[in-house]
Design a protein around this motif. Structure first.
Motif, PDB file in Angstrom:
ATOM      1  N   PHE A 160       9.707  21.041  27.053  1.00  0.00           N
ATOM      2  CA  PHE A 160       8.702  21.328  26.026  1.00  0.00           C
ATOM      3  C   PHE A 160       7.410  20.579  26.333  1.00  0.00           C
ATOM      4  N   PHE A 161       7.511  19.384  26.879  1.00  0.00           N
ATOM      5  CA  PHE A 161       6.346  18.578  27.250  1.00  0.00           C
ATOM      6  C   PHE A 161       5.437  19.365  28.194  1.00  0.00           C
ATOM      7  N   HIS A 162       6.030  20.052  29.159  1.00  0.00           N
ATOM      8  CA  HIS A 162       5.242  20.798  30.150  1.00  0.00           C
ATOM      9  C   HIS A 162       4.851  22.188  29.633  1.00  0.00           C
ATOM     10  N   GLN A 163       5.568  22.712  28.660  1.00  0.00           N
ATOM     11  CA  GLN A 163       5.262  24.049  28.131  1.00  0.00           C
ATOM     12  C   GLN A 163       4.081  24.038  27.161  1.00  0.00           C
ATOM     13  N   LEU A 164       3.751  22.854  26.634  1.00  0.00           N
ATOM     14  CA  LEU A 164       2.732  22.776  25.585  1.00  0.00           C
ATOM     15  C   LEU A 164       1.374  23.327  26.016  1.00  0.00           C
ATOM     16  N   GLU A 165       1.052  23.244  27.302  1.00  0.00           N
ATOM     17  CA  GLU A 165      -0.254  23.729  27.743  1.00  0.00           C
ATOM     18  C   GLU A 165      -0.391  25.242  27.549  1.00  0.00           C
ATOM     19  N   LYS A 166       0.746  25.929  27.369  1.00  0.00           N
ATOM     20  CA  LYS A 166       0.717  27.381  27.152  1.00  0.00           C
ATOM     21  C   LYS A 166       0.925  27.763  25.686  1.00  0.00           C
TER      22      LYS A 166
END
Length: 329
Positions: free
Chosen positions: A148-154
Motif C-alpha cells: 500500500f505504501f508504494h501504491q499510494l502514488e496512484k
C-alpha cells in the motif's frame, strides 16, 4: 448544500460514505517541492459532521509530519502525527510510526484542513519515498502494508464516513419535531435525538419491524415464524411486531418460547414447610400418588390446638378441609 463530492453509500443508520482527496507532499531528487500537487486538502461537509467513531487520521511517509485542524470552530482543535524510516525493511502490517502513523479525531467536526509536510524534503530517502501523504479515512477500509505504501502514488481519493441527521442543528429535537406536520419518522418507527453534531434526530424501526422508517408507509412487520420456529416444538403465530407460541403438553409457555417442564413443574402440588412455636410439620400431596395425604400430628393434633385460621392460611385450604383433617387424627 451543493457539492461535487462522490457519495458511495448511504445508510439509514445515519451514515454517509464519501470519497475525498489525499493531501500529498512530493519532491524531486534535489529536494524541490512539486507545487502542482497540493500538500493540503479542505474537507467541508456542513450541516453534516465527520464521524469520529468510523474514521481515523493517517499519515504515510518516511520523512513525514502531518496534522488535521478544525476550521472556523469556536474552540481551536488540531491533532497529528510523525512518521520516520530509513527503508521499507522495518515495515509491518501495523501503522505504528515506521512509514505510517495514525490517530483518532474529535467528534462533531464539519470543516477541517488536512496538511502534510517534510522535515528534510525527502532528500535522504528520495529513491524509495519521494512523497508524504495524509488523509482522514474510514478505519475499516484501511490497512497499512508495504505494498500500500508504494501504491499510494496512484491513489487519488480514499473513503470517509460522515454522519447525517434530520434538521440542520441540534435544536430540532424529537419532542419538538413530533409536533410538526413535516415530522419525518413514519409508521412503526421511533425518533432518537443525536449528539454527533450532524443535526437534530434520526428515525429507527421499532423492535419487530424492519425497512425504511422515512418511507411514507413506514417500517414493515418482521414475520418471526416465516424462516424459523422460535416456539419449537410448539407452534409459532406471528403478531404485529412480535409472535406468540402454542406449546404441547409437558412444556411451559413463556409467551414467545416453549420450554420443557422439569420434575418440580410436573409434580402438580406444593411441598410446604411451616414452623409454629416448637411444632413443625410437612404437608405434601403427590401427583404420582394423589390419594396419599401425609400430615404430621404435630400440627393437626397439637396440644394446645393451633387455630383453624392459622392452618387455613398456612396451607391455603378451606377451613372445612382443615376441620376434616383434624377429625382424622
Amino acid at each position: 448544500m451543493e457539492s461535487n463530492i462522490p457519495v458511495i453509500n448511504i445508510s439509514l443508520d445515519g451514515e454517509l460514505s464519501i470519497m475525498h482527496y489525499i493531501a500529498r507532499d512530493c519532491y524531486d531528487k534535489q529536494g524541490k517541492r512539486n507545487k502542482i500537487m497540493s500538500n493540503a486538502t479542505v474537507i467541508w461537509v456542513p450541516p453534516f459532521s465527520i464521524s469520529s467513531t468510523k474514521n481515523k487520521f493517517v499519515a504515510i511517509g518516511c520523512d513525514t509530519n502531518a496534522f488535521v485542524q478544525a476550521n472556523g470552530a469556536e474552540e481551536r482543535y488540531a491533532t497529528g502525527c510523525i512518521s520516520f524510516c530509513n527503508s521499507t525493511r522495518s515495515f509491518n502490517d501495523s501503522c505504528s510510526g515506521s512509514g505510517c502513523c495514525e490517530t483518532p479525531i474529535a467528534g462533531g467536526l464539519k470543516n477541517i484542513t488536512v496538511k502534510v509536510n517534510s522535515y528534510y524534503n525527502h532528500t535522504t530517502i528520495w529513491g524509495f519515498n519521494p512523497c508524504s501523504y495524509a488523509f482522514v479515512v474510514e478505519e475499516s477500509k484501511f490497512k497499512f502494508s508495504s505494498s500500500f505504501f508504494h501504491q499510494l502514488e496512484k491513489i487519488e481519493k480514499v473513503p470517509m464516513v460522515i454522519n447525517w441527521a434530520i434538521g440542520d442543528d441540534e435544536s430540532k429535537r424529537c419532542h419538538e419535531a413530533e409536533k410538526k406536520a413535516n415530522f419525518t419518522c413514519k409508521a412503526n418507527s421511533k425518533c432518537l435525538n443525536v449528539n454527533d453534531g450532524s443535526g437534530g434526530y434520526r428515525c429507527h424501526c421499532l423492535r419487530g419491524y424492519r425497512g425504511n422508517p422515512y418511507h411514507p408507509e413506514g417500517c414493515r412487520d418482521i414475520d418471526e415464524c416465516e424462516k424459523s420456529n422460535p416456539c419449537y416444538p410448539g407452534m409459532c403465530h406471528n403478531l404485529p411486531g412480535n409472535w406468540k407460541c402454542t406449546c404441547p403438553k409437558g412444556y411451559k409457555n413463556s409467551g414467545t418460547r416453549c420450554t420443557k417442564k422439569d420434575a418440580t413443574d410436573q409434580s402438580g402440588r406444593l411441598l410446604l414447610y411451616i414452623v409454629l412455636g416448637n411444632a413443625a410439620a410437612i404437608a405434601a400431596l403427590s401427583s404420582q400418588n394423589p390419594s396419599v395425604v401425609i400430615v404430621a400430628n404435630a400440627v393437626f393434633g397439637s396440644a394446645p390446638d393451633i387455630s383453624n385460621n392459622v392452618l387455613s392460611r398456612a396451607f391455603q385450604l378451606d377451613k372445612g378441609v382443615i376441620s376434616y383433617l383434624q377429625s382424622q387424627i
